[in-house]
Design an enzyme around this catalytic site. Sequence first.
Site, PDB file in Angstrom:
ATOM      1  N   LYS A  90       0.869  -1.178   0.000  1.00  0.00           N
ATOM      2  CA  LYS A  90       0.000   0.000   0.000  1.00  0.00           C
ATOM      3  C   LYS A  90       0.902   1.222   0.000  1.00  0.00           C
ATOM      4  O   LYS A  90       2.056   1.155   0.437  1.00  0.00           O
ATOM      5  CB  LYS A  90      -0.865  -0.011   1.263  1.00  0.00           C
ATOM      6  CG  LYS A  90      -2.118   0.795   1.177  1.00  0.00           C
ATOM      7  CD  LYS A  90      -3.312   0.000   0.666  1.00  0.00           C
ATOM      8  CE  LYS A  90      -4.542   0.868   0.612  1.00  0.00           C
ATOM      9  NZ  LYS A  90      -5.716   0.150   0.126  1.00  0.00           N
TER      10      LYS A  90
ATOM     11  N   GLY B  78     -20.584   6.740   5.176  1.00  0.00           N
ATOM     12  CA  GLY B  78     -19.653   7.062   4.089  1.00  0.00           C
ATOM     13  C   GLY B  78     -20.258   6.633   2.767  1.00  0.00           C
ATOM     14  O   GLY B  78     -20.363   5.442   2.475  1.00  0.00           O
TER      15      GLY B  78
ATOM     16  N   VAL C 159     -17.602   3.706  -3.068  1.00  0.00           N
ATOM     17  CA  VAL C 159     -18.144   2.379  -2.753  1.00  0.00           C
ATOM     18  C   VAL C 159     -19.521   2.497  -2.103  1.00  0.00           C
ATOM     19  O   VAL C 159     -20.470   1.815  -2.492  1.00  0.00           O
ATOM     20  CB  VAL C 159     -17.193   1.601  -1.795  1.00  0.00           C
ATOM     21  CG1 VAL C 159     -17.768   0.224  -1.484  1.00  0.00           C
ATOM     22  CG2 VAL C 159     -15.802   1.472  -2.395  1.00  0.00           C
TER      23      VAL C 159
ATOM     24  N   GLY D 160     -19.245   7.435  -0.433  1.00  0.00           N
ATOM     25  CA  GLY D 160     -18.337   7.817  -1.514  1.00  0.00           C
ATOM     26  C   GLY D 160     -18.454   6.828  -2.659  1.00  0.00           C
ATOM     27  O   GLY D 160     -19.536   6.301  -2.941  1.00  0.00           O
TER      28      GLY D 160
HETATM   29  N1  NAD Z   1     -12.656   1.968  -3.599  1.00  0.00           N
HETATM   30  C1  NAD Z   1     -12.450   0.669  -3.450  1.00  0.00           C
HETATM   31  O1  NAD Z   1     -12.537  -0.122  -4.414  1.00  0.00           O
HETATM   32  C2  NAD Z   1     -12.139   0.130  -2.093  1.00  0.00           C
HETATM   33  C3  NAD Z   1     -11.699  -1.199  -1.984  1.00  0.00           C
HETATM   34  C4  NAD Z   1     -11.483  -1.731  -0.720  1.00  0.00           C
HETATM   35  C5  NAD Z   1     -11.656  -0.937   0.404  1.00  0.00           C
HETATM   36  N2  NAD Z   1     -12.069   0.350   0.262  1.00  0.00           N
HETATM   37  C6  NAD Z   1     -12.239   1.146   1.479  1.00  0.00           C
HETATM   38  O2  NAD Z   1     -13.606   1.553   1.560  1.00  0.00           O
HETATM   39  C7  NAD Z   1     -13.678   2.849   2.136  1.00  0.00           C
HETATM   40  C8  NAD Z   1     -14.426   3.792   1.200  1.00  0.00           C
HETATM   41  O3  NAD Z   1     -13.727   3.842  -0.034  1.00  0.00           O
HETATM   42  P1  NAD Z   1     -14.199   4.829  -1.197  1.00  0.00           P
HETATM   43  O4  NAD Z   1     -13.389   4.476  -2.385  1.00  0.00           O
HETATM   44  O5  NAD Z   1     -15.687   4.810  -1.279  1.00  0.00           O
HETATM   45  O6  NAD Z   1     -13.711   6.227  -0.621  1.00  0.00           O
HETATM   46  P2  NAD Z   1     -14.303   7.671  -0.945  1.00  0.00           P
HETATM   47  O7  NAD Z   1     -13.262   8.630  -0.569  1.00  0.00           O
HETATM   48  O8  NAD Z   1     -14.881   7.717  -2.322  1.00  0.00           O
HETATM   49  O9  NAD Z   1     -15.545   7.783   0.059  1.00  0.00           O
HETATM   50  C9  NAD Z   1     -15.399   7.941   1.429  1.00  0.00           C
HETATM   51  C10 NAD Z   1     -16.619   8.720   1.913  1.00  0.00           C
HETATM   52  O10 NAD Z   1     -16.600   8.766   3.335  1.00  0.00           O
HETATM   53  C11 NAD Z   1     -16.944  10.082   3.730  1.00  0.00           C
HETATM   54  N3  NAD Z   1     -16.436  10.296   5.090  1.00  0.00           N
HETATM   55  C12 NAD Z   1     -15.191  10.624   5.497  1.00  0.00           C
HETATM   56  N4  NAD Z   1     -15.150  10.735   6.833  1.00  0.00           N
HETATM   57  C13 NAD Z   1     -16.396  10.436   7.284  1.00  0.00           C
HETATM   58  C14 NAD Z   1     -16.993  10.363   8.552  1.00  0.00           C
HETATM   59  N5  NAD Z   1     -16.290  10.620   9.655  1.00  0.00           N
HETATM   60  N6  NAD Z   1     -18.299  10.027   8.653  1.00  0.00           N
HETATM   61  C15 NAD Z   1     -19.033   9.768   7.539  1.00  0.00           C
HETATM   62  N7  NAD Z   1     -18.513   9.823   6.299  1.00  0.00           N
HETATM   63  C16 NAD Z   1     -17.230  10.156   6.172  1.00  0.00           C
HETATM   64  C17 NAD Z   1     -16.363  10.974   2.673  1.00  0.00           C
HETATM   65  O11 NAD Z   1     -16.974  12.245   2.659  1.00  0.00           O
HETATM   66  C18 NAD Z   1     -16.650  10.160   1.417  1.00  0.00           C
HETATM   67  O12 NAD Z   1     -17.916  10.464   0.874  1.00  0.00           O
HETATM   68  C19 NAD Z   1     -12.224   3.256   2.454  1.00  0.00           C
HETATM   69  O13 NAD Z   1     -11.926   2.877   3.770  1.00  0.00           O
HETATM   70  C20 NAD Z   1     -11.431   2.404   1.480  1.00  0.00           C
HETATM   71  O14 NAD Z   1     -10.117   2.172   1.953  1.00  0.00           O
HETATM   72  C21 NAD Z   1     -12.319   0.899  -0.960  1.00  0.00           C
END
Ligand code: NAD
Length: 367
Positions: free
Chosen positions: A94, A194, A198, A196
């Site tokens: 990572k 959250g 995902v 975002g």
């Molecule tokens: N994108 C992937 O394919 C993937 C794969 C495996 C794991 N993940 C994990 O899943 C999680 C989300 O990933 P993502 O790609 O959707 O990220 P992202 O940045 O698109 O979305 C994260 C969301 O969480 C919100 N957020 C941040 N702090 C917050 C809080 N305190 N309370 C509520 N919401 C909050 C942000 O505003 C954002 O909308 C991360 O932990 C990431 O490591 C993602």
Amino acid sequence: MSQDYTSVEEMIQQDPVFGQVSFNNHEQIVFCNDKDTGLRAIIGIHNTVLGPALGGTRMWQYKNEWEALNDVLRLSRGMTYKSAITGLNLGGGKAVIIGDAKTQKTPELMRRFGEFVHSLSGKYITAEDVGMETEDMDTVREVTPYVTGISQDKGGAGNPSPITAYGVFMGMKAAAKYKYGSDILEDKTVYVQGIGNVGETLVEYLTQEGAKVVVSDINQGKLEEVRDKYGATIYGGTNLYAEKMDIYAPCALGATVNDDTVDLLNCDIVAGAANNQLADEQKHGKRLQERGILYAPDFLINAGGIINVYAELEGYDRTEIMRKTENIYTTTIEILNRAHETGVTTHQAALEIAQARIDARKQEQLA
Ligand SMILES: NC(=O)c1ccc[n+]([C@@H]2O[C@H](COP(=O)([O-])OP(=O)(O)OC[C@H]3O[C@@H](n4cnc5c(N)ncnc54)[C@H](O)[C@@H]3O)[C@@H](O)[C@H]2O)c1
């Protein structure tokens, strides 16, 4: 490892790298600095027994370098187990870039980061994580082939997040099957924290199935958008953890199951996308078990993204990606059964199966 999350105050009491509690026999840690672009990054290579260390790059405004190092150590270890449990021939790695992705990320900075990745000759392969977009991976691709998650028109598998969401949905359904005897989520109350990349797609799957979805995010505009699009309810309270719900789906950042929240949680199942949801894997995993809350291990159910990017390396198609991701359902059921039979936490059961695969490969390599 008895504890893998600690405060900055505790971190600075210990040796800066190898002495940290989140250090877990990582093979290599690379510190990258470039004055011209302002790049400050750390690449963590945890284990390469099963293959090259693949894992995304996160750009985040860490409070300090300790926090960034701790994050990359935890995340890279998580990738080792994620790929191992999913049956992929990949190791765990990572990267973190210290800074604000909205204001400090430039193509020059991403290219410079790509050059550092390239200098590792394929031992580490990057992808996107929080703070990164597919276009950023395209920029990295200009200087190194050791990147996945690039745009489809450039030969990549595109944004992995919708596939991750599908895998989380599968893992959540498996947990429901185990807990309630049925995997139908209709009328179940699911809190998605959250929304975002995902989280939003997860909300789509859940609302399609008739679940009652409550969403929380720090981004008010996004909340309103998701409410209007899928009919989800915006969380209006002050302490989400204490709310009565069937399923808590952490999809923002990690360590939300911690000393402050674990005894408040008022749900049957924890199943979400965030990496490292348990602040202390053993302690909080055990506490959830004692409280009768079923935890679907994060590194198992959020593996859809890595399956998607792995396709770029192995050259398999969308059908195979979806088949492998759907299989998260079966693996989750297996892990939950194994945990029950052996009396260990679900997290521990998943770790043991993943570790056994790594150990077996290492034996083969030594033979
Ligand atoms: N994108 C992937 O394919 C993937 C794969 C495996 C794991 N993940 C994990 O899943 C999680 C989300 O990933 P993502 O790609 O959707 O990220 P992202 O940045 O698109 O979305 C994260 C969301 O969480 C919100 N957020 C941040 N702090 C917050 C809080 N305190 N309370 C509520 N919401 C909050 C942000 O505003 C954002 O909308 C991360 O932990 C990431 O490591 C993602």
